[in-house]
Design a protein around this motif. Structure first.
Motif, short mmCIF file in Angstrom:
data_model
loop_
_atom_site.label_atom_id
_atom_site.label_comp_id
_atom_site.label_asym_id
_atom_site.label_seq_id
_atom_site.Cartn_x
_atom_site.Cartn_y
_atom_site.Cartn_z
N GLN A 231 0.71 -1.31 0.08
CA GLN A 231 0.12 -0.19 0.00
C GLN A 231 0.81 1.15 -0.06
OE1 GLN A 231 -2.60 0.27 3.21
NE2 GLN A 231 -3.82 1.92 2.20
N VAL A 232 2.14 1.43 0.84
CA VAL A 232 3.10 2.30 0.90
C VAL A 232 3.50 2.54 -0.84
CG1 VAL A 232 5.13 3.12 1.78
CG2 VAL A 232 3.33 2.22 3.18
N VAL A 237 3.85 5.40 -5.87
CA VAL A 237 4.04 5.13 -7.48
C VAL A 237 2.97 6.04 -8.15
CG1 VAL A 237 3.81 3.46 -9.37
CG2 VAL A 237 5.22 3.12 -7.35
N ILE A 238 1.73 5.87 -7.53
CA ILE A 238 0.36 6.60 -8.25
C ILE A 238 0.76 8.05 -8.28
CG2 ILE A 238 -2.04 6.92 -7.94
CD1 ILE A 238 -2.35 4.12 -7.11
N LEU A 240 3.60 9.55 -8.12
CA LEU A 240 4.61 9.72 -9.03
C LEU A 240 4.09 9.97 -10.55
CD1 LEU A 240 7.88 10.10 -9.01
CD2 LEU A 240 7.90 7.79 -9.61
N ILE A 241 3.14 8.88 -11.02
CA ILE A 241 2.62 8.75 -12.11
C ILE A 241 1.72 10.05 -12.25
CG2 ILE A 241 1.13 7.40 -13.71
CD1 ILE A 241 2.36 5.04 -12.47
N THR A 242 1.01 10.36 -11.42
CA THR A 242 -0.01 11.22 -11.47
C THR A 242 0.49 12.78 -11.75
OG1 THR A 242 -1.38 10.27 -10.22
CG2 THR A 242 -2.07 12.47 -10.34
N ASN A 243 1.62 12.89 -11.02
CA ASN A 243 2.46 14.21 -11.10
C ASN A 243 3.09 14.29 -12.59
OD1 ASN A 243 1.90 14.76 -8.51
ND2 ASN A 243 3.51 13.92 -7.67
N ALA A 244 3.26 13.32 -13.05
CA ALA A 244 3.77 13.28 -14.36
C ALA A 244 3.03 13.41 -15.67
CB ALA A 244 4.73 12.02 -14.66
N GLY A 252 -5.00 -1.21 -12.49
CA GLY A 252 -3.81 -1.09 -12.51
C GLY A 252 -3.12 -0.94 -10.83
N ARG A 253 -3.86 -0.40 -10.19
CA ARG A 253 -3.36 -0.26 -8.57
C ARG A 253 -3.34 -1.49 -8.07
NH1 ARG A 253 -3.25 4.15 -4.26
NH2 ARG A 253 -3.09 2.71 -2.52
N GLU A 254 -4.29 -2.03 -8.27
CA GLU A 254 -4.57 -3.55 -7.76
C GLU A 254 -3.56 -4.36 -8.17
OE1 GLU A 254 -7.85 -7.26 -7.36
OE2 GLU A 254 -8.49 -5.01 -7.59
N GLN A 255 -3.21 -4.33 -9.50
CA GLN A 255 -2.17 -5.24 -9.89
C GLN A 255 -0.50 -4.93 -9.39
OE1 GLN A 255 -2.49 -5.08 -14.13
NE2 GLN A 255 -4.57 -5.93 -14.50
N PHE A 256 -0.54 -3.48 -9.25
CA PHE A 256 0.97 -3.29 -8.61
C PHE A 256 0.97 -3.96 -7.37
CE2 PHE A 256 3.47 -0.25 -6.60
CZ PHE A 256 4.72 -0.31 -7.16
N GLU A 257 -0.14 -3.58 -6.57
CA GLU A 257 -0.10 -3.90 -5.12
C GLU A 257 0.12 -5.41 -5.01
OE1 GLU A 257 -3.42 -2.61 -2.59
OE2 GLU A 257 -2.97 -0.56 -3.08
N GLN A 258 -0.31 -6.13 -5.86
CA GLN A 258 -0.12 -7.74 -5.78
C GLN A 258 1.29 -8.13 -6.40
OE1 GLN A 258 -1.71 -9.98 -4.76
NE2 GLN A 258 -3.66 -10.43 -5.70
N VAL A 259 2.06 -7.34 -7.11
CA VAL A 259 3.33 -7.45 -7.51
C VAL A 259 4.30 -7.25 -6.33
CG1 VAL A 259 5.18 -6.89 -8.91
CG2 VAL A 259 3.07 -7.02 -9.90
N VAL A 260 4.00 -6.27 -5.59
CA VAL A 260 5.00 -5.68 -4.63
C VAL A 260 4.66 -6.71 -3.34
CG1 VAL A 260 5.15 -3.92 -2.72
CG2 VAL A 260 4.74 -3.25 -5.05
#
Length: 300
Positions: A231-232, A237-238, A240-244, A252-260
């Motif tokens: 979650q942290v 990351v979100i 970071l991407i949003t600011n860019a 996308g968030r759920e998949q990234f959390e699963q990877v971490v």
């Protein structure tokens, strides 16, 4: 009750078991955190040098990569409070020393309650010691820019301490249920170090990223810290991407959390509060049956 708890503490402190378990727990948490933090630093540094990363001007320095070291080190070090709890009643039953305790206590229920309170305290003590070792190892092995803020750090430590407490009580319950320290230890060690981790990976892969592994004891236990770490990093990351100028949807968030979570040793884990409730349920199951078994166990 107070005298019985005092007697249980005296029984523990007059043996070498508590420090023979606590010192290796501290060293393992420290060494594992240091190693994982150093490895993570190296990997992130190499990835940062990739051309496409530099082209898009993505900064990894804003991400708390060291939460992975905190998580992995606390998870692996829980084997020591688990062993400590497993031997609590099982060794006394095996050696028949529990007979004297049962005969001198007002009743078995009061004695078993005193043991439960005693090992809750010891589970917390183990958790604090492991948290200290993991924190020092992470701080030594990680670059300062990869360290989480105080609130994130504290949340991971608290979830890890809770895991230590529950593993202690689960071990106590299984040992009390079986009455054999060797048998209970073999089962728990094989499960927690081999069957559980491999099973979580296989289940997550076979079920295509489902949360089935998170409902099992090992998956839910590791999910306490793993979900917190994921979650942290996901939030960072979100941002970071949003600011860019990018957009990250819910999938996308759920998949990234699963990877971490998989990197943190908790593939298929559920959210922190769900993982806590599930592992609490597994702990209560073994603990209650173990205590009930000893209310009527033959002590001769």
């Amino acid at each position: 009750m107070g005298l019985l708890i005092k007697a249980e503490f005296r029984k523990i402190l007059t043996t070498k078991m508590w420090w023979a378990m606590m010192i290796p727990a501290l060293l393992l948490a420290f060494g594992w955190a240091w190693g994982v933090a150093a490895l993570t630093n190296s990997i992130v540094s190499d990835v940062s040098d990739v051309d496409i990363i530099e082209e898009f001007n993505i900064s990894f320095d804003d991400l708390s990569w060291s939460v992975i070291a905190l998580t992995r080190s606390m998870n692996i070090a829980t084997i020591f409070p688990m062993i400590f709890g497993t031997l609590a009643l099982a060794s006394e039953i095996s050696r028949k020393t529990i007979t004297t305790s049962f005969l001198t206590a007002p009743n078995r229920g009061l004695l078993l309650s005193a043991k439960a309170v005693t090992y809750v305290i010891w589970g917390l003590l183990f958790g604090v010691v492991i948290a200290i070792g993991a924190s020092i190892g992470t701080a030594v092995g990680s670059e300062s820019s990869y360290l989480p803020d105080a609130g994130q750090w504290l949340m991971i430590l608290l979830s890890g301490i809770l895991g230590c407490l529950l593993w202690t009580l689960l071990g106590l319950g299984l040992g009390a249920l079986m009455g054999s320290p060797v048998g209970a230890l073999v089962i728990l060690l094989i499960y927690s170090l081999l069957v559980g981790p491999l099973g979580d990976i296989v289940l997550t892969a076979v079920t295509e990223g489902s949360y089935l592994a998170g409902f099992l004891p090992n998956g839910s236990a590791n999910g306490l810290t793993g979900s917190t770490a994921s979650q942290v990093l996901a939030t960072q990351v979100i941002d970071l991407i949003t600011n860019a100028g990018g957009v990250v949807d819910t999938d996308g968030r759920e998949q990234f959390e699963q990877v971490v979570r998989a990197i943190a040793g908790a593939p298929g884990a559920l959210a922190l509060w769900l993982s806590g409730l599930i592992f609490l349920g597994w702990t209560a199951l073994f603990f209650v049956f173990g205590i009930l078994r000893n209310r009527t166990r033959d002590i001769t």
